[in-house]
Write a protein that holds these residues in place. Structure first.
Motif, mmCIF file in Angstrom:
data_model
loop_
_atom_site.group_PDB
_atom_site.id
_atom_site.type_symbol
_atom_site.label_atom_id
_atom_site.label_comp_id
_atom_site.label_asym_id
_atom_site.label_seq_id
_atom_site.Cartn_x
_atom_site.Cartn_y
_atom_site.Cartn_z
ATOM 1 N N THR A 21 15.584 0.822 16.861
ATOM 2 C CA THR A 21 15.949 -0.380 16.118
ATOM 3 C C THR A 21 15.073 -1.547 16.564
ATOM 4 O O THR A 21 14.909 -1.792 17.742
ATOM 5 N N GLN A 22 14.515 -2.244 15.571
ATOM 6 C CA GLN A 22 13.674 -3.374 15.908
ATOM 7 C C GLN A 22 14.545 -4.596 16.145
ATOM 8 O O GLN A 22 15.421 -4.913 15.346
ATOM 9 N N LEU A 23 14.290 -5.310 17.242
ATOM 10 C CA LEU A 23 15.033 -6.506 17.578
ATOM 11 C C LEU A 23 14.069 -7.645 17.821
ATOM 12 O O LEU A 23 12.956 -7.451 18.302
ATOM 13 N N LEU A 24 14.510 -8.845 17.465
ATOM 14 C CA LEU A 24 13.734 -10.048 17.715
ATOM 15 C C LEU A 24 14.580 -11.002 18.543
ATOM 16 O O LEU A 24 15.620 -11.458 18.089
ATOM 17 N N GLU A 25 14.133 -11.282 19.748
ATOM 18 C CA GLU A 25 14.835 -12.206 20.629
ATOM 19 C C GLU A 25 14.139 -13.552 20.630
ATOM 20 O O GLU A 25 12.917 -13.627 20.803
ATOM 21 N N TYR A 70 10.055 -19.448 21.270
ATOM 22 C CA TYR A 70 9.431 -18.133 21.346
ATOM 23 C C TYR A 70 10.268 -17.092 20.588
ATOM 24 O O TYR A 70 11.500 -17.154 20.560
ATOM 25 N N CYS A 71 9.550 -16.121 20.039
ATOM 26 C CA CYS A 71 10.164 -15.027 19.294
ATOM 27 C C CYS A 71 9.497 -13.743 19.787
ATOM 28 O O CYS A 71 8.287 -13.577 19.610
ATOM 29 N N ASN A 72 10.259 -12.880 20.438
ATOM 30 C CA ASN A 72 9.672 -11.721 21.109
ATOM 31 C C ASN A 72 10.323 -10.409 20.702
ATOM 32 O O ASN A 72 11.522 -10.352 20.454
ATOM 33 N N SER A 73 9.512 -9.363 20.681
ATOM 34 C CA SER A 73 10.015 -8.037 20.352
ATOM 35 C C SER A 73 9.170 -6.991 21.063
ATOM 36 O O SER A 73 8.032 -7.252 21.450
ATOM 37 N N SER A 74 9.721 -5.812 21.204
ATOM 38 C CA SER A 74 8.944 -4.691 21.735
ATOM 39 C C SER A 74 8.304 -3.907 20.594
ATOM 40 O O SER A 74 7.550 -2.954 20.840
ATOM 41 N N LEU A 79 14.660 -19.896 12.864
ATOM 42 C CA LEU A 79 14.800 -18.446 12.832
ATOM 43 C C LEU A 79 13.450 -17.799 12.589
ATOM 44 O O LEU A 79 12.722 -18.205 11.676
ATOM 45 N N CYS A 80 13.121 -16.795 13.403
ATOM 46 C CA CYS A 80 11.960 -15.986 13.078
ATOM 47 C C CYS A 80 12.455 -14.711 12.404
ATOM 48 O O CYS A 80 13.611 -14.317 12.570
ATOM 49 N N ALA A 81 11.592 -14.098 11.619
ATOM 50 C CA ALA A 81 11.963 -12.871 10.914
ATOM 51 C C ALA A 81 10.727 -11.998 10.801
ATOM 52 O O ALA A 81 9.672 -12.480 10.387
ATOM 53 N N GLY A 82 10.874 -10.735 11.147
ATOM 54 C CA GLY A 82 9.740 -9.833 11.148
ATOM 55 C C GLY A 82 9.814 -8.795 10.052
ATOM 56 O O GLY A 82 10.901 -8.295 9.720
#
Lengths: 112, 112
Positions: free
Chosen positions: B1-5, B22-26, B88-91
């Protein structure tokens, strides 16, 4: 230009009562439509999305359902509201998946 | 599951100060969008970044997409009270059937 409408803007309903929130889009054809719920001051939880009339996908199991009776109409419903259904409900549209989304003004639902 | 912190979760500053969200994800994203939401309204799209390392400027706002397309930042120079809101960031995922993944949100308050 495209516009998106939601109504009602605010709603106070008792536990166990039914719910119907409506969203309509103008100025575009065959949009993807989305229902989100937002907890106070936080991110968005995707509830349902639709890529066409009668095509509904649910992202999370819950007390709610969605329908798309017309190309540019998206309805969020419940037969019996729970206290946990309170929140800010947002409808959005996009032309395709994963692309920019355009949001309506939202409906503030309070279940008492 | 993709998550954005997103970080920080909350930010209160005085008018004229600079800030970075900052907006970070793996996970790797095809593109990343930034939205701003004011209380009681739906989110409004600010910008979309597509290329790794891309920088876009919108007046006093500077958006950057990480080289690996896993993270993004929003820098505001000389913040003003009108910048107050939820960011809000959104990927967008790599597959064209992926839904937008929204970040956890950063609430910014700018005091005069």
């Amino acid at each position: 230009s495209q516009t998106i409408h939601q109504w009602p803007a605010t709603l106070v309903q008792p536990v166990g009562s039914p719910l119907s929130l409506e969203c309509t889009v103008e100025g575009t054809s065959n949009p993807n439509l989305y229902w989100y719920r937002q907890a106070a001051g936080r991110g968005l939880q995707l509830l349902f999305y639709s890529v066409g009339i009668g095509q509904i996908s649910s992202e999370v199991p819950q007390n709610l359902s969605a329908s798309r009776p017309q190309d540019r109409q998206f309805i969020l419903s419940s037969k019996k509201l729970l206290l946990s259904d309170s929140g800010f409900y947002l409808c959005a549209w996009s032309l395709g998946e994963g692309v920019e989304q355009y949001f309506g003004p939202g409906t503030r639902l309070t279940v008492t | 599951t993709q998550l954005l912190e997103q970080s920080p979760q909350f930010l209160s500053i005085q008018e004229g100060e600079n800030l970075t969200v900052y907006c970070n994800s793996s996970s790797v994203f095809s593109s990343l969008q930034w939205y701003r939401q004011e209380p009681g309204e739906g989110p409004v799209l600010l910008v979309t970044v597509v290329t790794g390392g891309e920088v876009k400027k919108l007046k006093r706002l500077t958006f950057q997409f990480g080289d690996a397309r896993k993270d993004s930042s929003l820098h505001i120079t000389a913040a003003q009270p009108g910048d107050t809101g939820l960011y809000l960031c959104a990927g967008e995922g790599l597959r064209n059937t992926d839904k937008l993944i929204f970040g956890t949100g950063t609430r910014l308050q700018v005091f005069p």
